[in-house]
Design a protein around this motif. Structure first.
Motif, short mmCIF file in Angstrom:
data_model
loop_
_atom_site.label_atom_id
_atom_site.label_comp_id
_atom_site.label_asym_id
_atom_site.label_seq_id
_atom_site.Cartn_x
_atom_site.Cartn_y
_atom_site.Cartn_z
N ASP A 1 -16.59 3.43 39.92
CA ASP A 1 -18.00 3.57 40.29
C ASP A 1 -18.86 3.55 39.04
O ASP A 1 -18.94 4.54 38.30
N LEU A 2 -19.51 2.42 38.80
CA LEU A 2 -20.35 2.30 37.60
C LEU A 2 -21.65 3.09 37.70
O LEU A 2 -22.42 3.12 36.75
N GLY A 3 -21.86 3.74 38.81
CA GLY A 3 -23.02 4.61 38.97
C GLY A 3 -22.65 6.08 39.05
O GLY A 3 -23.46 6.90 39.48
N SER B 1 -19.96 -1.80 43.60
CA SER B 1 -19.51 -1.54 42.23
C SER B 1 -20.15 -0.32 41.59
O SER B 1 -19.63 0.22 40.62
N GLY B 2 -21.30 0.09 42.10
CA GLY B 2 -22.02 1.20 41.50
C GLY B 2 -23.11 0.80 40.53
O GLY B 2 -23.80 1.66 39.97
N VAL B 3 -23.30 -0.51 40.29
CA VAL B 3 -24.39 -0.92 39.40
C VAL B 3 -25.73 -0.52 40.02
O VAL B 3 -25.87 -0.46 41.24
N ARG B 4 -26.69 -0.25 39.17
CA ARG B 4 -28.01 0.15 39.64
C ARG B 4 -29.02 -0.99 39.54
O ARG B 4 -30.17 -0.84 39.92
N THR C 1 -32.46 -1.35 49.27
CA THR C 1 -32.34 -0.16 50.13
C THR C 1 -31.16 0.71 49.72
O THR C 1 -31.12 1.89 50.08
N ARG C 2 -30.25 0.16 48.96
CA ARG C 2 -29.11 0.92 48.47
C ARG C 2 -29.27 1.35 47.02
O ARG C 2 -28.30 1.74 46.37
N GLY C 3 -30.49 1.28 46.52
CA GLY C 3 -30.77 1.78 45.18
C GLY C 3 -30.40 0.83 44.06
O GLY C 3 -30.24 1.25 42.92
N ILE C 4 -30.25 -0.47 44.39
CA ILE C 4 -29.91 -1.47 43.37
C ILE C 4 -31.13 -2.37 43.17
O ILE C 4 -31.50 -3.16 44.04
N GLU C 5 -31.76 -2.22 42.03
CA GLU C 5 -32.96 -3.01 41.72
C GLU C 5 -32.57 -4.48 41.50
O GLU C 5 -31.60 -4.77 40.79
N VAL C 6 -33.32 -5.38 42.09
CA VAL C 6 -33.08 -6.82 41.91
C VAL C 6 -34.22 -7.42 41.10
O VAL C 6 -35.39 -7.27 41.46
N VAL C 7 -33.87 -8.08 40.01
CA VAL C 7 -34.84 -8.77 39.17
C VAL C 7 -34.48 -10.26 39.18
O VAL C 7 -33.35 -10.62 38.84
#
Length: 202
Positions: A99-101, A127-130, A162-168
């Motif tokens: 879990d990378l988060g 994966s746990g990435v944010r 919605t799962r707390g993973i910012e998309v840029v």
């Protein structure tokens, strides 16, 4: 006793050391991270390891590079060995956590040269990435490379958010397309293998 395979190996190609030899341990700018991704993606297909895809996992705030991945489907013989899966797996090995988060770790982000395919979408989500940083999205990837990226919904980015993973998105998009166009020229010249399942190999 049934004689079955008990393990398989997925590893980065040797040339990655040469490409990373003079890269600083941290790349604070997302543009600099994406430039490295484009360079790795371009070399990867030219070396014959897999498709024109690469990824990095970096600490989001400091830019410290935790891992790099390239698509090694052809060199490994493993269909799931996409750049994102390789980069995420190596980052998890480096941090000692699936879990990378998890608590105690800085927020990590995945940097990749296009919107993930359906497999890598799931791998990224769990994966746990944010954060997820992509060069672009849209039909150009499939049109140029002829790969089947799978049925990803139009709300793919919102599902991450919605799962707390910012998309840029759209970070050096033209650089990604330039790599894909060069790859397409090699396809048309019969110089590369496009590994689509269900008999669609090019």
């Amino acid at each position: 006793m049934i004689d079955i395979a008990r393990e398989y190996r997925v590893a980065l190609p040797d040339w990655i050391d040469e490409e990373l030899a003079h890269v600083p341990t941290a790349l604070p700018s997302r543009e600099d991270r994406m430039r490295l991704v484009h360079r790795l993606a371009d070399r990867n297909w030219r070396e014959g390891d897999g498709g024109p895809f690469a990824a990095l996992v970096a600490e989001r705030e400091s830019g410290r590079i935790v891992s790099a991945g390239v698509n090694v489907v052809l060199s490994s013989g493993v269909s799931s060995a996409h750049a994102e899966v390789v980069a995420l797996g190596l980052a998890q090995a480096a941090t000692g956590s699936w879990d990378l988060g998890s608590d105690g770790l800085p927020p990590h982000e995945l940097v990749v040269n296009w919107r993930p395919c359906v497999q890598c979408y799931g791998a990224t989500m769990w994966s746990g990435v944010r954060g997820l940083v992509v060069a672009g999205e849209g039909p150009e990837l499939e049109e140029l490379t002829t790969f089947d990226e799978g049925p990803l919904g139009a709300d793919w980015a919102e599902q991450f958010e919605t799962r707390g993973i910012e998309v840029v998105g759209d970070v050096l998009r033209d650089g990604a397309l330039a790599v894909f166009r060069d790859y397409r020229e090699a396809i048309d010249a019969g110089e590369v293998v496009v590994y689509n399942a269900r008999g669609k190999a090019g």
